[in-house]
Design an enzyme around this catalytic site. Structure first.
Site, mmCIF file in Angstrom:
data_model
loop_
_atom_site.group_PDB
_atom_site.id
_atom_site.type_symbol
_atom_site.label_atom_id
_atom_site.label_comp_id
_atom_site.label_asym_id
_atom_site.label_seq_id
_atom_site.Cartn_x
_atom_site.Cartn_y
_atom_site.Cartn_z
ATOM 1 N N CYS A 7 10.593 2.047 18.416
ATOM 2 C CA CYS A 7 10.081 2.402 19.744
ATOM 3 C C CYS A 7 9.084 1.322 20.179
ATOM 4 O O CYS A 7 7.878 1.542 20.253
ATOM 5 C CB CYS A 7 9.429 3.786 19.704
ATOM 6 S SG CYS A 7 9.134 4.423 21.356
ATOM 7 N N GLU A 31 -5.357 0.702 6.307
ATOM 8 C CA GLU A 31 -5.555 1.217 7.670
ATOM 9 C C GLU A 31 -6.652 0.449 8.407
ATOM 10 O O GLU A 31 -6.545 0.178 9.590
ATOM 11 C CB GLU A 31 -5.881 2.715 7.644
ATOM 12 C CG GLU A 31 -4.698 3.597 7.267
ATOM 13 C CD GLU A 31 -3.514 3.452 8.222
ATOM 14 O OE1 GLU A 31 -3.715 3.061 9.385
ATOM 15 O OE2 GLU A 31 -2.377 3.694 7.795
ATOM 16 N N TRP A 43 0.820 -1.212 0.000
ATOM 17 C CA TRP A 43 0.000 0.000 0.000
ATOM 18 C C TRP A 43 0.862 1.274 0.000
ATOM 19 O O TRP A 43 0.344 2.378 -0.001
ATOM 20 C CB TRP A 43 -0.982 0.022 1.164
ATOM 21 C CG TRP A 43 -0.387 -0.322 2.492
ATOM 22 C CD1 TRP A 43 0.113 0.556 3.391
ATOM 23 C CD2 TRP A 43 -0.243 -1.629 3.062
ATOM 24 N NE1 TRP A 43 0.565 -0.113 4.498
ATOM 25 C CE2 TRP A 43 0.360 -1.458 4.328
ATOM 26 C CE3 TRP A 43 -0.567 -2.921 2.632
ATOM 27 C CZ2 TRP A 43 0.643 -2.527 5.163
ATOM 28 C CZ3 TRP A 43 -0.273 -3.975 3.475
ATOM 29 C CH2 TRP A 43 0.320 -3.782 4.716
ATOM 30 N N TYR A 54 -8.899 8.679 13.518
ATOM 31 C CA TYR A 54 -7.594 8.159 13.114
ATOM 32 C C TYR A 54 -7.564 7.835 11.612
ATOM 33 O O TYR A 54 -6.682 8.286 10.878
ATOM 34 C CB TYR A 54 -7.213 6.905 13.931
ATOM 35 C CG TYR A 54 -6.053 6.226 13.287
ATOM 36 C CD1 TYR A 54 -4.784 6.802 13.370
ATOM 37 C CD2 TYR A 54 -6.214 5.079 12.506
ATOM 38 C CE1 TYR A 54 -3.704 6.242 12.711
ATOM 39 C CE2 TYR A 54 -5.145 4.510 11.845
ATOM 40 C CZ TYR A 54 -3.899 5.099 11.950
ATOM 41 O OH TYR A 54 -2.843 4.558 11.272
ATOM 42 N N ASP A 60 -2.297 6.741 16.090
ATOM 43 C CA ASP A 60 -2.690 5.372 16.459
ATOM 44 C C ASP A 60 -1.883 4.931 17.684
ATOM 45 O O ASP A 60 -1.173 5.750 18.291
ATOM 46 C CB ASP A 60 -2.474 4.411 15.271
ATOM 47 C CG ASP A 60 -1.002 4.221 14.938
ATOM 48 O OD1 ASP A 60 -0.145 4.925 15.525
ATOM 49 O OD2 ASP A 60 -0.693 3.348 14.100
ATOM 50 N N TYR A 63 -13.209 -8.939 13.756
ATOM 51 C CA TYR A 63 -13.878 -7.625 13.774
ATOM 52 C C TYR A 63 -14.571 -7.366 12.419
ATOM 53 O O TYR A 63 -14.240 -6.432 11.705
ATOM 54 C CB TYR A 63 -12.890 -6.504 14.084
ATOM 55 C CG TYR A 63 -12.142 -6.720 15.362
ATOM 56 C CD1 TYR A 63 -12.700 -6.390 16.588
ATOM 57 C CD2 TYR A 63 -10.883 -7.293 15.343
ATOM 58 C CE1 TYR A 63 -12.020 -6.629 17.771
ATOM 59 C CE2 TYR A 63 -10.195 -7.541 16.519
ATOM 60 C CZ TYR A 63 -10.770 -7.203 17.728
ATOM 61 O OH TYR A 63 -10.082 -7.439 18.876
ATOM 62 N N LEU A 95 -9.232 -12.173 10.018
ATOM 63 C CA LEU A 95 -8.874 -10.821 10.470
ATOM 64 C C LEU A 95 -9.740 -10.401 11.650
ATOM 65 O O LEU A 95 -9.356 -9.539 12.435
ATOM 66 C CB LEU A 95 -9.064 -9.798 9.345
ATOM 67 C CG LEU A 95 -7.944 -9.679 8.303
ATOM 68 C CD1 LEU A 95 -8.353 -8.717 7.203
ATOM 69 C CD2 LEU A 95 -6.658 -9.202 8.943
HETATM 70 S S1 SF4 Z 1 14.496 7.364 21.852
HETATM 71 FE FE1 SF4 Z 1 13.764 5.393 22.510
HETATM 72 S S2 SF4 Z 1 11.970 5.777 23.756
HETATM 73 FE FE2 SF4 Z 1 12.430 7.649 22.645
HETATM 74 S S3 SF4 Z 1 11.168 7.564 20.855
HETATM 75 FE FE3 SF4 Z 1 13.119 6.672 20.296
HETATM 76 S S4 SF4 Z 1 12.948 4.493 20.661
HETATM 77 FE FE4 SF4 Z 1 11.256 5.511 21.694
#
Ligand code: SF4
Length: 363
Positions: free
Chosen positions: A199, A38, A25, A121, A139, A83, A81
């Protein structure tokens, strides 16, 4: 109000342009494809969505074909999937788009939010990713990234926090007079991609690979174990069920669920929301007018929905004679016929037990 710094954000966009995953996509910025991806990605991981997306687009390449979709095929393509109301709403939405918007998704967040199944969203994602409009799409991934970036201790399930972060993003566009469509599209996806690849949730972010590492407060202050904070989930209601896999030679008796509510309009093995031992099961079936020739227990199984958990015990029932059932609600089908019916993955244990799904149809 939190403030995003343009230099840091530029670094994030550069990171995204070098590291983004090559997803179907993302090949173009087709609003229909963005919308579909999405909706599929809500509650489902990217890796699991790829095959579904490909199959769905092959069958329904555009808004018109989706608006004209037959429900059985539509639900079958969505099997696994979960839902299912999402795909029903997509069809309703496609019909509205054909009737009122010349088959096009409007390039306007407010207009998009008037359509069935499109919330803040999804409307933000279509506006920003497909059309490059300066709108926010926050999100779960973006909530986590920004909560850590600003070291916000608030509950990430609190709608007020989501709203605040949406305003932070739109304020960033306004203050910096940003209207470059490619930049907005990439920034929107960059925040999501950072949450998905770097993250990571549960205290395990890869901060040394993150373009935010020198400014991110959670990283600097070693708070990634505690942020984001999420209040406890409401307990799921547990329902003990008994299923009957009723066979007549090589055919299976299926029941069509009501057109409203959980798994609406899909086919299921007969069942009841109570735990029945073998004797009680026989008496239950007798009350339904089913003459049982043979009963055998089957493996137990479970299925988790958002607010509900089914714990299922099951019996195989061989019955030479069945009562006159309403044909709109009950059908006897063989393995071949079953391939064209939408049977939820909640019953996968029993479908697999009898080999009722063709190979290659793993969903
Ligand atoms: S520095 Fe670490 S905690 Fe901060 S946004 Fe980046 S990955 Fe996430």
């Amino acid at each position: 109000m939190y403030r995003l710094d343009q230099k840091t954000i530029n670094r994030l966009v550069d990171w995204y342009r070098e590291n983004r995953r090559d997803l179907l996509w993302r090949k173009d910025r087709d609003p229909y494809g963005i919308w579909l991806s999405e909706i599929m990605l809500q509650q489902t991981r990217v890796e699991a969505v790829i095959d579904y997306y490909e199959r769905f687009r092959k069958q329904y390449p555009d808004v018109r074909s989706l608006a004209e979709a037959d429900d059985e095929t539509l639900l079958r393509l969505w099997e696994g999937l979960g839902y299912y109301s999402r795909v029903r709403n997509m069809k309703k939405c496609a019909q509205t788009l054909m009737e009122e918007y010349d088959g096009l998704l409007p390039a306007d967040k407010e207009e998009l939010m008037k359509l069935p199944g499109i919330g803040s969203y999804t409307a933000g994602a279509i506006s920003a990713i497909a059309y490059g409009l300066p709108e926010a799409a926050v999100d779960g991934n973006v909530l986590r990234v920004l909560s850590r970036y600003f070291a916000i201790y608030g509950d990430i399930k609190d709608p007020k926090l989501k709203k605040e972060l949406e305003e932070t993003i739109t304020d960033f566009y306004q203050k910096n007079k940003i209207n470059d469509h490619d930049y907005i599209s990439d920034l929107t996806q960059a925040l999501m991609e950072l949450g998905a690849l770097v993250c990571l949730p549960n205290g395990k972010p890869l901060c040394d690979k993150c373009p935010f590492s020198s400014e991110c407060r959670a990283c600097q202050e070693e708070l990634t174990e505690t942020i984001p904070f999420r209040s406890g989930n409401k307990e799921r209601k547990i329902i003990d069920r008994t299923l009957f896999v009723i066979r007549q030679k090589d055919r299976f008796l299926l029941h069509k669920r009501p057109s409203e509510g959980l798994l609406a309009g899909m086919y299921e093995f007969l069942g009841t929301d109570q735990k029945l031992d073998q004797e009680e099961a026989l008496s239950y079936l007798k009350d339904m007018g089913i003459e049982v020739n043979h009963i055998d227990p089957l493996p137990s199984s479970g299925h988790i929905f958002t607010h509900l958990e089914w714990r299922m015990q099951a019996y195989e029932i061989l019955a030479d004679r069945l009562p006159e059932f309403d044909q709109n609600e009950y059908i006897l089908v063989d393995k071949e016929q079953m391939q064209s019916l939408a049977v939820p993955s909640a019953f996968r244990t029993y479908l697999d037990h009898y080999g009722l799904r063709k190979r290659g149809k793993k969903r």
